[in-house]
Design a protein around this motif. Sequence first.
Motif, PDB file in Angstrom:
ATOM      1  N   SER A   1       0.824  -1.207   0.000  1.00 24.79           N
ATOM      2  CA  SER A   1       0.000   0.000   0.000  1.00 24.79           C
ATOM      3  C   SER A   1       0.857   1.256   0.000  1.00 24.79           C
ATOM      4  N   LYS A   2       1.865   1.291   0.870  1.00 25.32           N
ATOM      5  CA  LYS A   2       2.697   2.490   0.997  1.00 25.32           C
ATOM      6  C   LYS A   2       3.547   2.736  -0.250  1.00 25.32           C
ATOM      7  N   SER A   3       4.112   1.668  -0.824  1.00 24.92           N
ATOM      8  CA  SER A   3       4.928   1.856  -2.031  1.00 24.92           C
ATOM      9  C   SER A   3       4.045   2.266  -3.206  1.00 24.92           C
ATOM     10  N   GLY A   4       2.848   1.672  -3.308  1.00 17.45           N
ATOM     11  CA  GLY A   4       1.906   2.044  -4.368  1.00 17.45           C
ATOM     12  C   GLY A   4       1.463   3.494  -4.242  1.00 17.45           C
ATOM     13  N   ALA A   5       1.215   3.916  -3.000  1.00 10.65           N
ATOM     14  CA  ALA A   5       0.789   5.305  -2.764  1.00 10.65           C
ATOM     15  C   ALA A   5       1.902   6.281  -3.128  1.00 10.65           C
ATOM     16  N   MET A   6       3.147   5.903  -2.864  1.00 10.64           N
ATOM     17  CA  MET A   6       4.247   6.806  -3.199  1.00 10.64           C
ATOM     18  C   MET A   6       4.445   6.895  -4.709  1.00 10.64           C
ATOM     19  N   VAL A   7       4.236   5.781  -5.410  1.00 13.65           N
ATOM     20  CA  VAL A   7       4.297   5.814  -6.882  1.00 13.65           C
ATOM     21  C   VAL A   7       3.230   6.771  -7.407  1.00 13.65           C
ATOM     22  N   ASP A   8       2.024   6.668  -6.859  1.00 16.56           N
ATOM     23  CA  ASP A   8       0.937   7.590  -7.262  1.00 16.56           C
ATOM     24  C   ASP A   8       1.319   9.042  -6.970  1.00 16.56           C
ATOM     25  N   PHE A   9       1.985   9.261  -5.826  1.00 19.59           N
ATOM     26  CA  PHE A   9       2.380  10.618  -5.442  1.00 19.59           C
ATOM     27  C   PHE A   9       3.334  11.235  -6.474  1.00 19.59           C
ATOM     28  N   VAL A  10       4.339  10.465  -6.895  1.00 17.76           N
ATOM     29  CA  VAL A  10       5.297  11.038  -7.862  1.00 17.76           C
ATOM     30  C   VAL A  10       4.667  11.171  -9.254  1.00 17.76           C
TER      31      VAL A  10
ATOM     32  N   SER B   1       4.112  17.653  -9.326  1.00 16.08           N
ATOM     33  CA  SER B   1       5.033  18.323 -10.264  1.00 16.08           C
ATOM     34  C   SER B   1       6.170  19.006  -9.514  1.00 16.08           C
ATOM     35  N   VAL B   2       7.281  19.231 -10.247  1.00 14.29           N
ATOM     36  CA  VAL B   2       8.378  20.049  -9.735  1.00 14.29           C
ATOM     37  C   VAL B   2       8.611  21.195 -10.713  1.00 14.29           C
ATOM     38  N   THR B   3       9.015  22.313 -10.207  1.00 10.45           N
ATOM     39  CA  THR B   3       9.246  23.496 -11.048  1.00 10.45           C
ATOM     40  C   THR B   3      10.615  23.395 -11.710  1.00 10.45           C
TER      41      THR B   3
ATOM     42  N   SER C   1      19.944  16.255 -19.335  1.00  4.77           N
ATOM     43  CA  SER C   1      19.332  17.451 -19.923  1.00  4.77           C
ATOM     44  C   SER C   1      18.324  18.099 -18.973  1.00  4.77           C
ATOM     45  N   GLU C   2      18.346  19.450 -18.955  1.00  3.74           N
ATOM     46  CA  GLU C   2      17.474  20.203 -18.072  1.00  3.74           C
ATOM     47  C   GLU C   2      16.076  20.341 -18.677  1.00  3.74           C
ATOM     48  N   VAL C   3      15.095  20.663 -17.836  1.00  3.86           N
ATOM     49  CA  VAL C   3      13.714  20.828 -18.317  1.00  3.86           C
ATOM     50  C   VAL C   3      13.459  22.307 -18.627  1.00  3.86           C
ATOM     51  N   THR C   4      12.489  22.556 -19.498  1.00  2.07           N
ATOM     52  CA  THR C   4      12.149  23.936 -19.891  1.00  2.07           C
ATOM     53  C   THR C   4      10.814  24.369 -19.312  1.00  2.07           C
ATOM     54  N   GLN C   5      10.170  23.435 -18.600  1.00  2.00           N
ATOM     55  CA  GLN C   5       8.903  23.766 -17.939  1.00  2.00           C
ATOM     56  C   GLN C   5       8.693  22.809 -16.770  1.00  2.00           C
ATOM     57  N   SER C   6       7.745  23.135 -15.927  1.00  4.72           N
ATOM     58  CA  SER C   6       7.436  22.233 -14.807  1.00  4.72           C
ATOM     59  C   SER C   6       7.074  20.848 -15.339  1.00  4.72           C
ATOM     60  N   ASP C   7       7.458  19.823 -14.597  1.00  6.53           N
ATOM     61  CA  ASP C   7       7.188  18.458 -15.061  1.00  6.53           C
ATOM     62  C   ASP C   7       6.844  17.558 -13.883  1.00  6.53           C
ATOM     63  N   LYS C   8       6.187  16.451 -14.177  1.00  3.40           N
ATOM     64  CA  LYS C   8       5.830  15.491 -13.134  1.00  3.40           C
ATOM     65  C   LYS C   8       7.095  14.828 -12.586  1.00  3.40           C
ATOM     66  N   MET C   9       7.094  14.580 -11.284  1.00  2.44           N
ATOM     67  CA  MET C   9       8.232  13.905 -10.646  1.00  2.44           C
ATOM     68  C   MET C   9       8.505  12.541 -11.284  1.00  2.44           C
TER      69      MET C   9
ATOM     70  N   PHE D   1      14.281  17.031  -3.349  1.00  3.76           N
ATOM     71  CA  PHE D   1      13.066  17.823  -3.497  1.00  3.76           C
ATOM     72  C   PHE D   1      12.307  17.865  -2.162  1.00  3.76           C
ATOM     73  N   ASP D   2      11.937  19.073  -1.751  1.00  3.36           N
ATOM     74  CA  ASP D   2      11.255  19.254  -0.461  1.00  3.36           C
ATOM     75  C   ASP D   2       9.993  18.409  -0.354  1.00  3.36           C
ATOM     76  N   LYS D   3       9.212  18.341  -1.476  1.00  2.00           N
ATOM     77  CA  LYS D   3       7.928  17.626  -1.444  1.00  2.00           C
ATOM     78  C   LYS D   3       8.128  16.131  -1.162  1.00  2.00           C
ATOM     79  N   ILE D   4       9.193  15.563  -1.747  1.00  2.00           N
ATOM     80  CA  ILE D   4       9.477  14.132  -1.525  1.00  2.00           C
ATOM     81  C   ILE D   4       9.911  13.912  -0.069  1.00  2.00           C
ATOM     82  N   ARG D   5      10.820  14.745   0.398  1.00  2.00           N
ATOM     83  CA  ARG D   5      11.312  14.581   1.776  1.00  2.00           C
ATOM     84  C   ARG D   5      10.168  14.671   2.777  1.00  2.00           C
TER      85      ARG D   5
END
Length: 623
Positions: free
Chosen positions: A470-479, A483-485, A499-507, A524-528
């Motif tokens: 359950s916890k690993s599945g929920a974390m997969v859903d979370f990422v 999104s990260v900026t 390569s760097e991103v040019t816009q916000s993207d999903k984790m 990333f703060d959100k992951i921590r």
Amino acid sequence: MFLEKYDVIVVGAGHAGCEAAAAAANLGCKTLLVTMSLQNIAQMSCNPAMGGIAKGQIVREIDAIGGYSGIVSDKTAIQFKMLNKSKGPAMWSPRVQSDRMRFSEEWRLMLEQTPNLDFYQEMASGVIVENNKIVGIKTALGLSIYGKSVVLTNGTFLNGLIHIGDKQFGGGRAGESASFGITEELVKIGFEAGRMKTGTPPRVDGRSLDYSKMSVEGGDINPSKFSYSDITSPLTVQRDCHMTYTSPLVHNLLREGFERSPMFNGRIKSLGPRYCPSIEDKINRFADKDRHQLFVEPEGWNTVEVYVNGFSTSLPEDVQFKALRSVAGFENVKFFRAGYAIEYDYFPPTQLKHTLETKLVDGLYFAGQINGTTGYEEAASQGLIAGINAALKVKEQEPFILKRDEAYIGVLIDDLITKGTEEPYRMFTSRAEYRTLLRQDNADFRLTPKSFEIGLASEARMRRMEEKFSKSGAMVDFVKETSVTIAEANPVLRAKETSEVTQSDKMFKIFSRPQIDMQDMMQFDKIREYVSTHELDQEILEQTEIQVKYSGYIEKERNNAEKLHRLEDIHIPENFDYDKLKSLSYEAKEKLKKIRPVTISQASRISGVSPNDISVLLVFMGR
């Protein structure tokens, strides 16, 4: 003496016998474990280690089902290593160096604390069969012990013959007598028997070695463990192993003894394990190599006894000694005992069903080296499956069978009963066509629910698995959803030279990159914050990373497995008359009549059965 009838009698207390006895007893059956020596229960006859390439996956599967091997390995480990970490997670294989004496002791103590399990020390000399059904066993002292099912796990003891140079003598292993009578009785009943060979290296006195001339082989910095349960913990202190090499001088000294070698002078006629050859075999087969690795492995925390991994041999003792004294670090070596080869009886496993019950005798099961396998892990897994099925048969319940896409244990048993083996069978990751599904990290997801359903895996194990899932599945859903900026992502990507991103993207998309791992994501703060809030441990973080990074491969293999299941669902009648199918090739008819496959899928894996033969069967079955 034995007035009451047992539900399950297990003959032999090696790795297969111990798992079989534990499984049957834990399923509520009155079980008897018969062994020639109660002092040598679960003896590590060869190397003092559990796990390794593909074998580590098997130990984790045994643990997920509720067997004891993983727990015992954790409790008696002196070093832990996760092999193949440089490759994908399908190849990661846990391995422990074990304390040989404590391993055997821990197994015995666990078995003694298992309800429904009795012990008896004596040689089993025969089986009692009535109307093609097993009813018990006979002992060398003339006792008859009755039981509803019998599991034979005789290891290398059936007519065992030990070879050291030009000397040979009966024995099941060094210092223990061979077992006689069972082979002859089974052959009279109609079983086909054969001979196989295995070997072991010298054991030496560690005080006589110069470790400064060897390289150190340490364990993992952050060791893991085998068992999914919380009753064991990772090691906090480990013992080092060492490595040294043979040389042209060592090879020449060994060659001097070849004419006295039972392997080369014809006294040993049976085949040994291809993937664990003797040192003389390695020198002969790989004549272009001027050196071979030798792993110097301690046999425990406190003993000075050392196992010389890579120097398995049946050469004369004087040749072994002289050659080993020419190895760097072994100049003053003292022997505890010489290496030897052993020949023993086995029964080609095509005579078995997927449950490991014999086709000829109802209620009789074979497990371990009697089926032509080599290795503690392969034996233990067969013992577990045989013990489970012997108990389920007594309880008149459906058998417990694992498919090839469900477990390495399923691959092992299907290979044995479908293809047979003429040399000691050893498991490798390459034998499993669905190895991305059969990883060591997810054995509990795959197998604990199945075991819980039959009453073997405990409720605590089931709940622990469900929480992890359950916890690993929920974390997969979370990422996937978070999104990260650009400002958050690019410093991390820049540091990993991707390569760097040019816009916000999903984790999820960032995490999927091969250069990015969980350590990078934790910047990333959100992951921590998510990890801290949900109190996620390392096991769940690892599981999440694998699910994210390998989702495409996992999905592809799952789809392939589902296609296989369509053929698995087409059953062949038990007494099907293949002779009436004129379009079948002669070879296919002979093989199909001998193996008696249960499904079209199993038939397709039989050597000598062509795709055209399968088409003929499918047409006849109306498919």
